[in-house]
Design an enzyme around this catalytic site. Sequence first.
Site, PDB file in Angstrom:
ATOM      1  N   ASN A  13      21.991 -50.210 167.037  1.00  0.00           N
ATOM      2  CA  ASN A  13      21.585 -50.979 165.857  1.00  0.00           C
ATOM      3  C   ASN A  13      21.897 -50.229 164.573  1.00  0.00           C
ATOM      4  O   ASN A  13      21.879 -49.006 164.526  1.00  0.00           O
ATOM      5  CB  ASN A  13      20.097 -51.316 165.930  1.00  0.00           C
ATOM      6  CG  ASN A  13      19.803 -52.233 167.087  1.00  0.00           C
ATOM      7  OD1 ASN A  13      20.710 -52.831 167.647  1.00  0.00           O
ATOM      8  ND2 ASN A  13      18.537 -52.325 167.467  1.00  0.00           N
ATOM      9  N   HIS A  57      26.563 -46.748 166.471  1.00  0.00           N
ATOM     10  CA  HIS A  57      27.385 -47.737 165.761  1.00  0.00           C
ATOM     11  C   HIS A  57      27.222 -47.618 164.247  1.00  0.00           C
ATOM     12  O   HIS A  57      27.525 -48.558 163.515  1.00  0.00           O
ATOM     13  CB  HIS A  57      27.060 -49.156 166.222  1.00  0.00           C
ATOM     14  CG  HIS A  57      27.521 -49.434 167.620  1.00  0.00           C
ATOM     15  ND1 HIS A  57      27.196 -50.576 168.302  1.00  0.00           N
ATOM     16  CD2 HIS A  57      28.298 -48.698 168.464  1.00  0.00           C
ATOM     17  CE1 HIS A  57      27.747 -50.531 169.516  1.00  0.00           C
ATOM     18  NE2 HIS A  57      28.406 -49.402 169.635  1.00  0.00           N
ATOM     19  N   GLY A  72      16.965 -54.465 175.215  1.00  0.00           N
ATOM     20  CA  GLY A  72      17.545 -55.441 174.292  1.00  0.00           C
ATOM     21  C   GLY A  72      19.025 -55.262 174.031  1.00  0.00           C
ATOM     22  O   GLY A  72      19.472 -55.419 172.898  1.00  0.00           O
ATOM     23  N   SER A  73      19.781 -54.960 175.081  1.00  0.00           N
ATOM     24  CA  SER A  73      21.232 -54.882 174.910  1.00  0.00           C
ATOM     25  C   SER A  73      21.919 -55.707 175.984  1.00  0.00           C
ATOM     26  O   SER A  73      21.544 -55.633 177.154  1.00  0.00           O
ATOM     27  CB  SER A  73      21.719 -53.431 174.997  1.00  0.00           C
ATOM     28  OG  SER A  73      23.130 -53.399 174.917  1.00  0.00           O
TER      29      SER A  73
END
Length: 255
Positions: free
Chosen positions: A105, A122, A195-196
């Site tokens: 995130n 990222h 949550g990926s």
Amino acid sequence: MLPDDALEAASALLRRARYVVALTGAGISTGSGIPDFRSPRSGLWERHDPAEVASIYGFRHNPARFYNWIRPLARTILEAEPNPAHFALARMERRGLLRSIITQNIDLLHSRAGSQTVHEVHGHLRTVTCIHCFREYDCRPYLVALLETGAVPSCPACGNALKPNVILFGEQLPARALSAARRDAARCDVMLVVGSSLEVYPAADLPAFAHRNGAKLIFVNLMETALDSLAQVVIHGDAVDVLPHLADALGGDSE
Ligand code: NAD
């Protein structure tokens, strides 16, 4: 496995572990109002092709188009607050139950929740860099101006476009964050993946890499992922409910 059994199995694995690392994706922040890329209906991917609009080639060719695309996401990120899932991971770290978070995130919500060791593989929306002279600036004022006036951020020193320090398609991942992430993925004996969709590489390789090095995997995700079969425990649930429950079961302090 029934959800209660899965929660109990996850708690038991975490309790016995000596080096726990979390890998998080956009799904941990949907509870803060930030849409992810791939969930049906709400996903940003549904309305645009980020591989085209959010590539470094696309940015260099047409920064205004990129900023037009990222504008709604920037607005929700600027307005978002960490949710109970972010706080639960911060609580686990404070209690010595979690060594680090590897996050895909860019929204800074782990740091804002109090997590200390966060590998942002990222990039992030903390700073912007000029694509010509490489001067770096605080990102926030430029995003605020973008939202208020539509102004495309430009370098005060040379006038060229400023790019947020998020990794666009076609760019290398930040070497230091990626090597820290790989080191922790190799060291951990439990990786908690939250949550990926595990569709964006090389981050999506980290659970398999950890697994090959002997780690057990716990997945917390609303939907199935292609790697579910590698995990010891798969919890199909909302991170906002599941993570505080896990942190409580491990005896974390209260917020
Ligand atoms: P993704 O959108 O590909 O997948 C998100 C996953 O999370 C989905 O499988 C979905 O089922 C799950 N999910 C959604 N809400 C959830 C919830 N409340 N609880 C549990 N699971 C939930 O996200 P990704 O794998 O991180 O990859 C997408 C890329 O998009 C990353 O590179 C990331 O940098 C970027 N992105 C970041 C943000 C952010 O910073 N918040 C937002 C959108 C996209």
